[in-house]
Design a protein around this motif. Structure first.
Motif, PDB file in Angstrom:
ATOM      1  N   PHE A   1       0.818  -1.213   0.000  1.00  0.00           N
ATOM      2  CA  PHE A   1       0.000   0.000   0.000  1.00  0.00           C
ATOM      3  C   PHE A   1       0.853   1.264   0.000  1.00  0.00           C
ATOM      4  N   PHE A   2       2.006   1.230   0.651  1.00  0.00           N
ATOM      5  CA  PHE A   2       2.859   2.427   0.715  1.00  0.00           C
ATOM      6  C   PHE A   2       3.431   2.754  -0.658  1.00  0.00           C
ATOM      7  N   GLU A   3       3.798   1.728  -1.415  1.00  0.00           N
ATOM      8  CA  GLU A   3       4.267   1.968  -2.783  1.00  0.00           C
ATOM      9  C   GLU A   3       3.144   2.518  -3.656  1.00  0.00           C
ATOM     10  N   ALA A   4       1.894   2.193  -3.294  1.00  0.00           N
ATOM     11  CA  ALA A   4       0.736   2.680  -4.045  1.00  0.00           C
ATOM     12  C   ALA A   4       0.298   4.073  -3.607  1.00  0.00           C
ATOM     13  N   GLY A   5       0.955   4.628  -2.571  1.00  0.00           N
ATOM     14  CA  GLY A   5       0.644   5.997  -2.172  1.00  0.00           C
ATOM     15  C   GLY A   5       0.134   6.182  -0.758  1.00  0.00           C
ATOM     16  N   LEU A   6       0.003   5.113   0.019  1.00  0.00           N
ATOM     17  CA  LEU A   6      -0.447   5.269   1.398  1.00  0.00           C
ATOM     18  C   LEU A   6       0.585   6.068   2.185  1.00  0.00           C
ATOM     19  N   ASP A   7       0.112   7.024   2.968  1.00  0.00           N
ATOM     20  CA  ASP A   7       1.005   7.831   3.797  1.00  0.00           C
ATOM     21  C   ASP A   7       0.493   7.820   5.233  1.00  0.00           C
ATOM     22  N   SER A   8       1.146   8.563   6.100  1.00  0.00           N
ATOM     23  CA  SER A   8       0.785   8.540   7.524  1.00  0.00           C
ATOM     24  C   SER A   8      -0.643   9.046   7.767  1.00  0.00           C
ATOM     25  N   MET A   9      -1.079  10.009   7.001  1.00  0.00           N
ATOM     26  CA  MET A   9      -2.459  10.491   7.140  1.00  0.00           C
ATOM     27  C   MET A   9      -3.436   9.392   6.750  1.00  0.00           C
ATOM     28  N   GLY A  10      -3.129   8.667   5.692  1.00  0.00           N
ATOM     29  CA  GLY A  10      -3.966   7.551   5.267  1.00  0.00           C
ATOM     30  C   GLY A  10      -4.017   6.451   6.311  1.00  0.00           C
ATOM     31  N   VAL A  11      -2.888   6.187   6.959  1.00  0.00           N
ATOM     32  CA  VAL A  11      -2.855   5.186   8.020  1.00  0.00           C
ATOM     33  C   VAL A  11      -3.797   5.601   9.142  1.00  0.00           C
ATOM     34  N   MET A  12      -3.771   6.855   9.518  1.00  0.00           N
ATOM     35  CA  MET A  12      -4.644   7.324  10.594  1.00  0.00           C
ATOM     36  C   MET A  12      -6.119   7.236  10.184  1.00  0.00           C
ATOM     37  N   GLN A  13      -6.427   7.507   8.924  1.00  0.00           N
ATOM     38  CA  GLN A  13      -7.800   7.342   8.438  1.00  0.00           C
ATOM     39  C   GLN A  13      -8.214   5.876   8.529  1.00  0.00           C
ATOM     40  N   LEU A  14      -7.300   4.988   8.160  1.00  0.00           N
ATOM     41  CA  LEU A  14      -7.592   3.556   8.255  1.00  0.00           C
ATOM     42  C   LEU A  14      -7.804   3.129   9.701  1.00  0.00           C
TER      43      LEU A  14
END
Length: 73
Positions: free
Chosen positions: A23-36
């Motif tokens: 997912f990180f290679e696909a663009g997941l970042d720390s903000m996305g992790v917190m949303q998840l």
């Protein structure tokens, strides 16, 4: 899990995105992790502990499923 990520944070994931793909290679970042985290806690009643907030636990669909099922790395 891939569909969940596609619905919440990475809306442009390709249809063939595999459960082991990063997912990180696909663009997941720390903000996305917190949303998840917020989404997982609400949808699955899964309290994500601070010790579980690792890149490894959010790297792929399989890792995310393990986290939700209490089998985090």
């Amino acid at each position: 899990m891939i569909e969940l990520v596609r619905e919440t944070v990475l809306t442009d994931l390709p249809a063939e995105f595999s459960a082991e793909a990063d997912f990180f290679e696909a663009g997941l970042d720390s903000m996305g992790v917190m949303q998840l985290v917020m989404y997982l806690e609400e949808r699955f009643s899964k309290k994500v502990e601070p010790a579980e907030l690792s890149r490894a636990n959010f790297r792929s669909g399989n890792a995310l499923a393990a986290l939700v099922n209490g089998q985090a790395a």
